[in-house]
Design a protein around this motif. Structure first.
Motif, PDB file in Angstrom:
ATOM      1  N   GLY A 113       0.812  -1.204   0.000  1.00  0.00           N
ATOM      2  CA  GLY A 113       0.000   0.000   0.000  1.00  0.00           C
ATOM      3  C   GLY A 113       0.848   1.259   0.000  1.00  0.00           C
ATOM      4  O   GLY A 113       2.064   1.213   0.230  1.00  0.00           O
ATOM      5  N   GLU A 114       0.211   2.391  -0.252  1.00  0.00           N
ATOM      6  CA  GLU A 114       0.914   3.675  -0.274  1.00  0.00           C
ATOM      7  C   GLU A 114       1.576   3.985   1.062  1.00  0.00           C
ATOM      8  O   GLU A 114       2.616   4.636   1.119  1.00  0.00           O
ATOM      9  CB  GLU A 114      -0.060   4.795  -0.634  1.00  0.00           C
ATOM     10  CG  GLU A 114      -0.493   4.767  -2.075  1.00  0.00           C
ATOM     11  CD  GLU A 114      -1.452   5.902  -2.408  1.00  0.00           C
ATOM     12  OE1 GLU A 114      -1.513   6.895  -1.650  1.00  0.00           O
ATOM     13  OE2 GLU A 114      -2.130   5.786  -3.436  1.00  0.00           O
ATOM     14  N   ASP A 115       0.972   3.494   2.137  1.00  0.00           N
ATOM     15  CA  ASP A 115       1.535   3.745   3.457  1.00  0.00           C
ATOM     16  C   ASP A 115       2.575   2.699   3.860  1.00  0.00           C
ATOM     17  O   ASP A 115       3.069   2.704   4.986  1.00  0.00           O
ATOM     18  CB  ASP A 115       0.414   3.791   4.510  1.00  0.00           C
ATOM     19  CG  ASP A 115      -0.371   2.495   4.577  1.00  0.00           C
ATOM     20  OD1 ASP A 115      -0.155   1.605   3.714  1.00  0.00           O
ATOM     21  OD2 ASP A 115      -1.198   2.355   5.503  1.00  0.00           O
ATOM     22  N   GLY A 116       2.898   1.774   2.930  1.00  0.00           N
ATOM     23  CA  GLY A 116       3.914   0.767   3.200  1.00  0.00           C
ATOM     24  C   GLY A 116       3.374  -0.526   3.771  1.00  0.00           C
ATOM     25  O   GLY A 116       4.138  -1.455   4.037  1.00  0.00           O
ATOM     26  N   THR A 117       2.068  -0.590   3.977  1.00  0.00           N
ATOM     27  CA  THR A 117       1.505  -1.835   4.503  1.00  0.00           C
ATOM     28  C   THR A 117       1.562  -2.914   3.421  1.00  0.00           C
ATOM     29  O   THR A 117       1.450  -2.639   2.227  1.00  0.00           O
ATOM     30  CB  THR A 117       0.038  -1.659   4.947  1.00  0.00           C
ATOM     31  OG1 THR A 117      -0.718  -1.180   3.839  1.00  0.00           O
ATOM     32  CG2 THR A 117      -0.071  -0.685   6.114  1.00  0.00           C
TER      33      THR A 117
END
Length: 152
Positions: A138-142
């Motif tokens: 994901g964009e948040d690194g998840t």
């Protein structure tokens, strides 16, 4: 004639240096250098003889059947070497992109992977590879994996 004399001198010099081990540190393959000068000397003598027997004032490559054939063979060998080198570079890049790892899972996660592998008729490593192929970052690194069923 001057080029033939120069090639003869270079051939003798490189042969002498090869025999005595007197090459500088800048020459990485002294035996190859000696062979190159010997080949150049032979070729220049062949061309000179061809020009003399044919009555040419200047060398005419398109009229030199043997030289043209050797040139085509050289080009084919060079192209083969370049193709093999390009393929080797591509394999190396692919190998760098691969990830090989040893994975230790907890007992619970290991049982789940083994059970999924047994149901699909796969090895646990194959299930993990399929799992890794479906990873989404994901964009948040998840990191997550959408639901899927392992298959052959």
């Amino acid at each position: 004639m001057e080029r033939i004399s120069e090639a003869a001198v270079r051939e003798r010099e490189t042969e002498r240096a090869l025999l005595s081990g007197a090459f500088s540190e800048y020459v990485s393959e002294p035996d190859r250098l000696a062979a190159v000068w010997a080949a150049k000397h032979r070729e220049l003598r062949r061309v000179s003889l061809l020009m003399d027997t044919s009555g040419w004032d200047a060398y005419e490559p398109e009229q030199d059947i043997q030289g043209s054939e050797w040139g085509r063979e050289r080009d084919e060998r060079r192209q083969g070497v370049l193709s093999a080198h390009a393929a080797q570079l591509a394999r190396r890049q692919e190998e760098r992109d691969e990830l090989r790892t040893e994975l230790w899972l907890s007992a619970g996660s290991g049982r789940l992977i083994r059970a999924a592998a047994d149901r699909a008729g796969l090895s646990p490593a194959e299930v993990l590879a399929q799992l890794a192929e479906r990873v989404v970052v994901g964009e948040d690194g998840t990191v997550s994996v959408p639901p899927f069923s392992p298959s052959r």
